[in-house]
Scaffold this active site. Structure first.
Site, PDB file in Angstrom:
ATOM      1  N   TRP A  13      26.938 -13.980 -20.059  1.00  0.00           N
ATOM      2  CA  TRP A  13      27.829 -14.526 -20.979  1.00  0.00           C
ATOM      3  C   TRP A  13      27.885 -15.767 -20.707  1.00  0.00           C
ATOM      4  O   TRP A  13      28.855 -16.526 -21.739  1.00  0.00           O
ATOM      5  CB  TRP A  13      29.316 -13.728 -20.797  1.00  0.00           C
ATOM      6  CG  TRP A  13      29.171 -12.162 -20.992  1.00  0.00           C
ATOM      7  CD1 TRP A  13      28.128 -11.676 -21.653  1.00  0.00           C
ATOM      8  CD2 TRP A  13      30.294 -11.317 -20.770  1.00  0.00           C
ATOM      9  NE1 TRP A  13      28.636 -10.386 -21.751  1.00  0.00           N
ATOM     10  CE2 TRP A  13      29.719 -10.054 -21.264  1.00  0.00           C
ATOM     11  CE3 TRP A  13      31.595 -11.389 -20.267  1.00  0.00           C
ATOM     12  CZ2 TRP A  13      30.475  -8.966 -21.133  1.00  0.00           C
ATOM     13  CZ3 TRP A  13      32.151 -10.260 -20.203  1.00  0.00           C
ATOM     14  CH2 TRP A  13      32.001  -9.052 -20.363  1.00  0.00           C
ATOM     15  N   LYS A  14      27.291 -16.503 -19.881  1.00  0.00           N
ATOM     16  CA  LYS A  14      27.573 -17.923 -19.937  1.00  0.00           C
ATOM     17  C   LYS A  14      29.045 -18.397 -19.783  1.00  0.00           C
ATOM     18  O   LYS A  14      30.002 -17.862 -19.301  1.00  0.00           O
ATOM     19  CB  LYS A  14      26.667 -18.827 -20.799  1.00  0.00           C
ATOM     20  CG  LYS A  14      25.267 -18.219 -20.722  1.00  0.00           C
ATOM     21  CD  LYS A  14      24.099 -19.013 -21.614  1.00  0.00           C
ATOM     22  CE  LYS A  14      22.805 -18.528 -21.395  1.00  0.00           C
ATOM     23  NZ  LYS A  14      21.763 -19.103 -22.063  1.00  0.00           N
ATOM     24  N   HIS A  97      18.946 -20.099 -12.799  1.00  0.00           N
ATOM     25  CA  HIS A  97      18.865 -20.193 -14.139  1.00  0.00           C
ATOM     26  C   HIS A  97      18.463 -21.587 -14.760  1.00  0.00           C
ATOM     27  O   HIS A  97      18.872 -22.665 -13.962  1.00  0.00           O
ATOM     28  CB  HIS A  97      20.115 -19.639 -14.796  1.00  0.00           C
ATOM     29  CG  HIS A  97      20.086 -19.538 -16.313  1.00  0.00           C
ATOM     30  ND1 HIS A  97      20.209 -20.488 -17.257  1.00  0.00           N
ATOM     31  CD2 HIS A  97      19.870 -18.344 -17.125  1.00  0.00           C
ATOM     32  CE1 HIS A  97      19.998 -19.997 -18.394  1.00  0.00           C
ATOM     33  NE2 HIS A  97      19.928 -18.773 -18.585  1.00  0.00           N
ATOM     34  N   GLU A 169      11.872 -16.544 -17.723  1.00  0.00           N
ATOM     35  CA  GLU A 169      12.765 -17.296 -18.845  1.00  0.00           C
ATOM     36  C   GLU A 169      12.005 -18.540 -19.423  1.00  0.00           C
ATOM     37  O   GLU A 169      12.440 -19.526 -18.672  1.00  0.00           O
ATOM     38  CB  GLU A 169      14.278 -17.531 -18.515  1.00  0.00           C
ATOM     39  CG  GLU A 169      14.972 -16.134 -18.198  1.00  0.00           C
ATOM     40  CD  GLU A 169      16.139 -16.008 -18.593  1.00  0.00           C
ATOM     41  OE1 GLU A 169      16.714 -15.447 -19.620  1.00  0.00           O
ATOM     42  OE2 GLU A 169      17.021 -17.231 -18.311  1.00  0.00           O
ATOM     43  N   GLY A 239      21.145 -13.799 -23.542  1.00  0.00           N
ATOM     44  CA  GLY A 239      22.528 -14.547 -23.474  1.00  0.00           C
ATOM     45  C   GLY A 239      23.118 -14.476 -24.851  1.00  0.00           C
ATOM     46  O   GLY A 239      23.833 -13.616 -24.813  1.00  0.00           O
TER      47      GLY A 239
END
Ligand code: PGA
Length: 260
Positions: A13-14, A97, A169, A239
């Site tokens: 969810w950042k 990340h 990613e 995301g």
């Protein structure tokens, strides 16, 4: 007997949702998603929401993940949160990340320490790796992936490698980047081969076969099926699409239907 591998659908969810909004959103997801033994759904809210959501969540349905933490146990580290402070709330933690690496200049040494600290705390680290657009252009994709694996897993022993999840990613595919474009199946298959081959070199063939590798970067409900069907891919790290219930629930349903 169902021999299919466990799939992971991880929602990052950042820095979105207040605690109240996160709680309402979790409630919405809880009403729409049935637990499944085949698909492990992991939600990574902001640190501030971990404690209240941990009281609200049905852990058979969803597990929680930290988006970030500091690897030391406690001490004079202003603004940081230790695993010992969130251990009861989470089962997973996202580490390395690209937004942590490139916006917050997180070092390879810190990432290695975080992976090791998570393993020590019985929290599964989801180690994110992936090349930048420039590295890809320069033909350095494989080198970038292997370097990040070597450094990120530096402190992980052969006994513990099964406690780690890898997320591929590519930085250029993450929707927050200007000109982001999703990776093609060919890009991903190639990267996953590189990842498993390098894990085999570090930890042996069995570890390389057993480790879960996820893909992340501009995944949405229309593209998720094709990614989940790819050889060697065990799930998705999502995301922006994870912030929209219709998108996220559709992706979970698709994952439940994948048989491999
Ligand atoms: P995105 O983000 O799905 O919005 O591209 C993925 C991620 O940053 O993990």
């Amino acid at each position: 007997m169902d021999n299919s591998r466990k799939k992971y659908i991880v929602a990052n969810w950042k820095m979105n949702f207040t605690t109240g909004e996160a709680s309402l959103y979790l409630n919405k997801l809880s009403n729409r998603i049935q637990p499944s033994r085949k698909v492990q759904i992991v939600l990574a809210p902001s640190t501030i929401s971990l404690q209240p959501l941990s009281l609200q969540v049905n852990r058979r349905q969803f597990k929680l993940a930290a988006q970030n933490f500091y690897w030391r146990e406690y001490g004079a580290y202003t603004g940081e949160v230790a695993l010992s402070q969130i251990r009861g709330f989470v089962d997973y933690a996202i580490v390395g990340h690209s937004e942590r690496r490139y916006v917050f200049n997180e070092s390879e040494a810190d990432i290695a320490q975080k992976v090791a600290a998570a393993v020590r705390s019985n929290i599964t680290p989801i180690l994110c790796i992936g090349e930048t657009a420039l590295e890809r252009k320069d033909g350095e994709t494989a080198a970038a992936i292997c370097d990040q694996l070597a450094s990120g897993l530096h402190e992980v022993s052969k006994e513990d490698i099964d406690k780690v999840i890898i997320a591929y990613e590519p930085v250029w595919a993450i929707s927050s980047n200007k000109n982001a474009k999703p990776a093609t199946p060919t890009d991903i298959i190639e990267a996953v081969k590189i990842i498993r081959k390098y894990i085999a070199k570090l930890y042996g063939k069995d570890a390389a076969e057993a480790i879960s590798v996820l893909y992340g970067g501009s995944v949405n409900k229309d593209t998720s099926a094709a990614y989940l069907e790819l050889d060697g891919i065990d799930g998705l790290l999502i995301g922006s699409a994870s912030l929209i219930a219709d998108q996220f629930c559709a992706i979970v349903e698709i994952a439940k239907g994948v048989n491999k």
